[in-house]
Every structure is written in C-alpha cells, then in structure tokens.
Design an enzyme around this catalytic site. Structure first.
Site, PDB file in Angstrom:
ATOM      1  N   CYS A 148      -1.383   9.442  42.492  1.00 16.09           N
ATOM      2  CA  CYS A 148      -0.508   8.607  43.331  1.00 16.09           C
ATOM      3  C   CYS A 148      -0.598   7.118  43.007  1.00 16.09           C
ATOM      4  O   CYS A 148       0.394   6.397  43.065  1.00 16.09           O
ATOM      5  CB  CYS A 148      -0.789   8.863  44.800  1.00 16.09           C
ATOM      6  SG  CYS A 148      -2.524   8.865  45.256  1.00 16.09           S
ATOM      7  N   HIS A 248       0.612   2.580  48.556  1.00 16.94           N
ATOM      8  CA  HIS A 248      -0.478   2.058  47.721  1.00 16.94           C
ATOM      9  C   HIS A 248      -0.044   0.714  47.116  1.00 16.94           C
ATOM     10  O   HIS A 248       1.007   0.623  46.462  1.00 16.94           O
ATOM     11  CB  HIS A 248      -0.791   3.016  46.575  1.00 16.94           C
ATOM     12  CG  HIS A 248      -1.511   4.277  46.989  1.00 16.94           C
ATOM     13  ND1 HIS A 248      -1.983   4.500  48.252  1.00 16.94           N
ATOM     14  CD2 HIS A 248      -1.860   5.369  46.251  1.00 16.94           C
ATOM     15  CE1 HIS A 248      -2.590   5.687  48.295  1.00 16.94           C
ATOM     16  NE2 HIS A 248      -2.515   6.234  47.100  1.00 16.94           N
TER      17      HIS A 248
HETATM   18  N1  NAP Z   1      -2.245  13.025  49.505  1.00 16.04           N
HETATM   19  C1  NAP Z   1      -1.678  12.377  48.508  1.00 16.04           C
HETATM   20  O1  NAP Z   1      -1.067  11.303  48.674  1.00 16.04           O
HETATM   21  C2  NAP Z   1      -1.749  12.924  47.097  1.00 16.04           C
HETATM   22  C3  NAP Z   1      -1.071  12.244  46.090  1.00 16.04           C
HETATM   23  C4  NAP Z   1      -1.057  12.747  44.805  1.00 16.04           C
HETATM   24  C5  NAP Z   1      -1.720  13.922  44.531  1.00 16.04           C
HETATM   25  N2  NAP Z   1      -2.392  14.602  45.493  1.00 16.04           N
HETATM   26  C6  NAP Z   1      -3.009  15.888  45.138  1.00 16.04           C
HETATM   27  O2  NAP Z   1      -2.214  16.925  45.744  1.00 16.04           O
HETATM   28  C7  NAP Z   1      -3.041  18.017  46.115  1.00 16.04           C
HETATM   29  C8  NAP Z   1      -2.914  18.266  47.613  1.00 16.04           C
HETATM   30  O3  NAP Z   1      -3.388  17.129  48.317  1.00 16.04           O
HETATM   31  P1  NAP Z   1      -3.263  17.014  49.888  1.00 16.04           P
HETATM   32  O4  NAP Z   1      -3.603  15.617  50.193  1.00 16.04           O
HETATM   33  O5  NAP Z   1      -1.935  17.535  50.342  1.00 16.04           O
HETATM   34  O6  NAP Z   1      -4.436  18.042  50.383  1.00 16.04           O
HETATM   35  P2  NAP Z   1      -4.621  18.749  51.769  1.00 16.04           P
HETATM   36  O7  NAP Z   1      -3.897  18.010  52.845  1.00 16.04           O
HETATM   37  O8  NAP Z   1      -6.079  18.959  51.932  1.00 16.04           O
HETATM   38  O9  NAP Z   1      -3.907  20.199  51.577  1.00 16.04           O
HETATM   39  C9  NAP Z   1      -4.424  21.190  50.713  1.00 16.04           C
HETATM   40  C10 NAP Z   1      -3.546  22.444  50.697  1.00 16.04           C
HETATM   41  O10 NAP Z   1      -4.174  23.417  49.824  1.00 16.04           O
HETATM   42  C11 NAP Z   1      -4.265  24.658  50.522  1.00 16.04           C
HETATM   43  N3  NAP Z   1      -5.442  25.403  50.079  1.00 16.04           N
HETATM   44  C12 NAP Z   1      -6.754  25.065  50.195  1.00 16.04           C
HETATM   45  N4  NAP Z   1      -7.545  26.052  49.694  1.00 16.04           N
HETATM   46  C13 NAP Z   1      -6.704  27.026  49.260  1.00 16.04           C
HETATM   47  C14 NAP Z   1      -6.899  28.304  48.658  1.00 16.04           C
HETATM   48  N5  NAP Z   1      -8.137  28.777  48.397  1.00 16.04           N
HETATM   49  N6  NAP Z   1      -5.822  29.048  48.322  1.00 16.04           N
HETATM   50  C15 NAP Z   1      -4.581  28.586  48.576  1.00 16.04           C
HETATM   51  N7  NAP Z   1      -4.315  27.390  49.166  1.00 16.04           N
HETATM   52  C16 NAP Z   1      -5.367  26.620  49.497  1.00 16.04           C
HETATM   53  C17 NAP Z   1      -4.398  24.292  51.997  1.00 16.04           C
HETATM   54  O11 NAP Z   1      -4.027  25.403  52.801  1.00 16.04           O
HETATM   55  P3  NAP Z   1      -4.744  25.693  54.243  1.00 16.04           P
HETATM   56  O12 NAP Z   1      -4.108  24.744  55.231  1.00 16.04           O
HETATM   57  O13 NAP Z   1      -4.376  27.106  54.502  1.00 16.04           O
HETATM   58  O14 NAP Z   1      -6.202  25.448  54.063  1.00 16.04           O
HETATM   59  C18 NAP Z   1      -3.386  23.131  52.068  1.00 16.04           C
HETATM   60  O15 NAP Z   1      -2.091  23.644  52.191  1.00 16.04           O
HETATM   61  C19 NAP Z   1      -4.461  17.650  45.693  1.00 16.04           C
HETATM   62  O16 NAP Z   1      -4.714  18.248  44.441  1.00 16.04           O
HETATM   63  C20 NAP Z   1      -4.431  16.132  45.626  1.00 16.04           C
HETATM   64  O17 NAP Z   1      -5.375  15.613  44.751  1.00 16.04           O
HETATM   65  C21 NAP Z   1      -2.412  14.134  46.793  1.00 16.04           C
END
Ligand code: NAP
Length: 356
Positions: A148, A248
């Site tokens: 990001c 950001h």
């Molecule tokens: N937040 C940002 O601004 C941002 C920006 C760029 C990239 N990212 C990247 O995008 C990804 C997601 O980030 P996030 O911030 O959205 O994370 P998050 O809010 O923690 O969400 C994670 C997701 O993954 C699912 N998950 C976890 N364990 C799993 C499993 N064993 N099998 C299948 N699904 C599973 C969770 O489902 P449950 O609810 O069922 O646990 C949830 O839907 C990460 O790789 C992060 O580095 C994030």
C-alpha cells in the site's frame, strides 16, 4: 446480471476484502458472486460473520451470500477472483486457484517478487500486464498489487521518469494509516492514540524493492520481469504508523540520474501525467491519476485521500532539496489505490486488453 463478468473475493471478511466488496458495488463490468474466508467464517451468511467497518452498510446483495472456504471448486465459473487473504495462507491458496485455471488478482505479498508475475499499480505500470500474453496459458492469470505504501510513490515516480529519465536516488519517510495494518489483530488503540510508531515490520524492505520492479521492464526473451538494479535506483525508506484511519502520506526526496529539470517543469509534469486507465476508458479510472495541490499545507489525509474516489495520488509541497534535487509530499488512499481499488482497476485493464 446478464453480460457481466463473475467475480469472487477471498479474504472477504477482512479489511481489504470489505473494500473489494464496497468498490465492486455498481461496477458495470463485474458481478460479485462468491465470497471466501477461513473455516471460522465458512458456511455462514456474510453479514453474520463479518465485523463490518466501512462507512456505509453491508450491501444487501452481499449480506446473505454464504461464505465458503477458499477452495477453487467454490469459485468455479468466476472470471476473476480478488484476494485479500492473509499472507500466511495466500501463497498456498492462490497457487491452487491459478493451477485450477482461475484468474487471481492478489493483495498479498507472497508472489510480488516472482519473476513471471506482474506487480502492478494500474495508474503507474499498466503496460506490465501485456506480459501476460507470454504466460503459461494452461494456468490462470496471476497479478499482484503492490504494497500500500508503494502505490502512491510509484505513480509520482513514474510520471517523473517517463518525462525526465531515470531517478538515481529516493529518500522517503512515510506516515501510514492504521487501516493498513488490517483488522486482526490490527493496531491497538493504546499503541497509536497520542502517538507515532516508528516501525512497521517488513515495510521498509517492500518500499525499497517494489518500485524497482514496477518501474523496471519485462524481457520478451527471458519472459521475466527485470528489476532496476539497486545501484541504478537507490531507495532509502523509513516507515511510521500514525493515528490516521485511511491515507498513507510520504515525504519524498529524489535525485535524477542524468538531468535536473526546473522546479516548474517538475510541477508541470506531475500535473500533466496520464495513464492507460483513462485512455482505455476503465470504469473506475480517476479523471486524473495524479494531482498537484498548490496550497502550502496540502496534501492532508482527511481532506485529500478521496480525490478521484481514492484512485488519485495527490502531491504537494514541491521544493528544492539541498542534498538531492527535489522534495515533495505525496498522499494516496491505502485501501483504494493501495489495495482493493487497484485490484479492480487491474481487472478492468485486463478486460480492456482482452486478457479476461
Ligand atoms: N489493509 C491494507 O491496507 C492492505 C494494503 C495492501 C495489502 N494488504 C494485504 O492484504 C492482505 C489482507 O489484509 P487485511 O488488512 O485485509 O487483513 P485482515 O483484515 O486481517 O483479513 C484477513 C482475511 O484473511 C482471511 N483468512 C485468515 N486466515 C485464513 C485461512 N486460513 N484461510 C482462508 N482465509 C483466511 C480472514 O478470514 P476470517 O475472517 O474468516 O478469519 C480475513 O478475511 C494481507 O496479505 C495484507 O498484507 C493490506
């Protein structure tokens, strides 16, 4: 809806997944039909298992969709699957999907440095998607979205390198929003209120390497993406977490390799920049991928992160740098351009380029 492409979202309950869902509402190309998350959420209606943290309600068309486990069979028939999976599971799951012939656009870091996988910020390097013509067509398409904090920076750097040639040095400090850390566990209130945290694990490495791939090239002979060598574009990043919800900000200093354009020329370049997203008429494309804000105290996250619906990068405070050539402040929406929005714009580019 007839005529639309079918889309799915993996990690649909998370921070990025929720943004995908929100941004897909009303999209003229994609119809959201499948949602996946962990076994904790699978088998239940989306509204029941999601801690929804967006500014508007869960769309009614999505609330009753039953969440599935992230297995390819559950997404059969999807033309594109957006992944907001946690990096700890994204590697294995996305590989299974691509092997099953499904097209994945991923927010996770796992494949970003893979030499055959495009790392794309749609308003910075849309031409890298053309390399998918050379892919193994027995598998699905796999494209990664950048980290990001990289997204906003590279749009500004692309505008400048396209006009003035290579940039040899970049020194930057970011002020990153808490939504960038996701929901689980996310950033604790006691850690971030009245505070700045001068460390985000792994983030500085990503900022120092990803721009070298995004601004690099694709070799049609080796069929691999080639990074700009480290010695040709040195990047030094310090990343901090600040008490801002979305957006950001980065304070950036740059030095050009071969020339030093005037300040007015640099400002004009940042104003004039356009990308294929607009010329190919992608539905989510902002009117302008980059805007220059002349007010001396801009850009600011609360005021400027939603310019172009979060797809536009805003730059301001351009001035001479007494060590390098110029410095400026750059702002981008971390869950739109820095995550889900880029994913959707990439899918629109793939459609415009007849790759999906
Ligand atoms: N937040 C940002 O601004 C941002 C920006 C760029 C990239 N990212 C990247 O995008 C990804 C997601 O980030 P996030 O911030 O959205 O994370 P998050 O809010 O923690 O969400 C994670 C997701 O993954 C699912 N998950 C976890 N364990 C799993 C499993 N064993 N099998 C299948 N699904 C599973 C969770 O489902 P449950 O609810 O069922 O646990 C949830 O839907 C990460 O790789 C992060 O580095 C994030």
């Amino acid at each position: 809806m007839a005529g639309k492409l079918k889309a799915g979202v993996l990690g649909a309950t998370g921070s990025v997944g929720q943004r995908f869902i929100l941004l897909l509402q009303g999209n003229p190309l994609f119809d959201l039909v499948a949602l996946g998350a962990s076994s904790r959420s699978a088998g239940k209606a989306y509204a029941k298992v999601t801690s929804w943290k967006q500014g508007s309600h869960i769309p009614t068309s999505v609330a009753d969709i039953v969440v599935t486990e992230c297995v390819p069979e559950a997404f059969k028939g999807c033309d594109v699957v957006f992944s907001g999976l946690d990096a700890s599971v994204a590697g294995e799951i996305e590989e299974q999907f691509v092997n099953a012939g499904l097209n994945i656009i991923s927010n996770a870091k796992n494949f970003r440095q893979h030499s055959h996988v495009p790392l794309c910020v749609p308003t910075a390097n849309p031409e890298h998607l053309d390399a998918l013509e050379f892919r193994d067509k027995s598998r699905g398409i796999h494209v990664c979205i950048s980290n990001c904090s990289t997204a906003g920076l590279v749009v500004a750097l692309k505008a400048l390198t396209e006009k003035f040639g290579p940039i040899s040095h970049v020194v930057l400090t970011t002020l990153q929003a808490i939504s960038g850390a996701g929901f689980s566990p996310g950033v604790g209130g006691m850690d971030i209120l009245d505070n700045i945290v001068p460390y985000i694990g792994g983030e500085e490495d990503k900022l120092e390497i990803e721009p070298r791939k995004i601004l690099g090239s694709f070799s049609t002979s080796s069929k691999e993406f080639q990074l700009i060598p480290e010695q040709d574009m040195k990047i030094s990043a310090t990343t901090t977490r600040v008490p801002v919800i979305d957006g950001h900000t980065a304070s950036v200093s740059i030095k050009f390799a071969n020339t030093k354009p005037s300040l007015a020329e640099v400002q004009q370049c940042l104003t004039d920049y356009s990308s294929q997203c607009e010329t190919l008429h992608c539905p989510s494309a902002p009117e302008k991928p980059l805007v220059y804000l002349e007010q001396p105290d801009r850009p600011q996250p609360r005021l400027d992160r939603d310019i172009g619906n979060g797809f536009t990068v805003s730059v301001g405070r351009l001035r001479e740098d007494s060590v390098l050539d110029y410095k400026f402040v750059c702002l981008s929406h971390n869950t739109v351009l820095g995550a889900a929005g880029s994913g959707i714009l990439i899918a629109e580019l793939l459609h415009a380029k007849k790759l999906i």
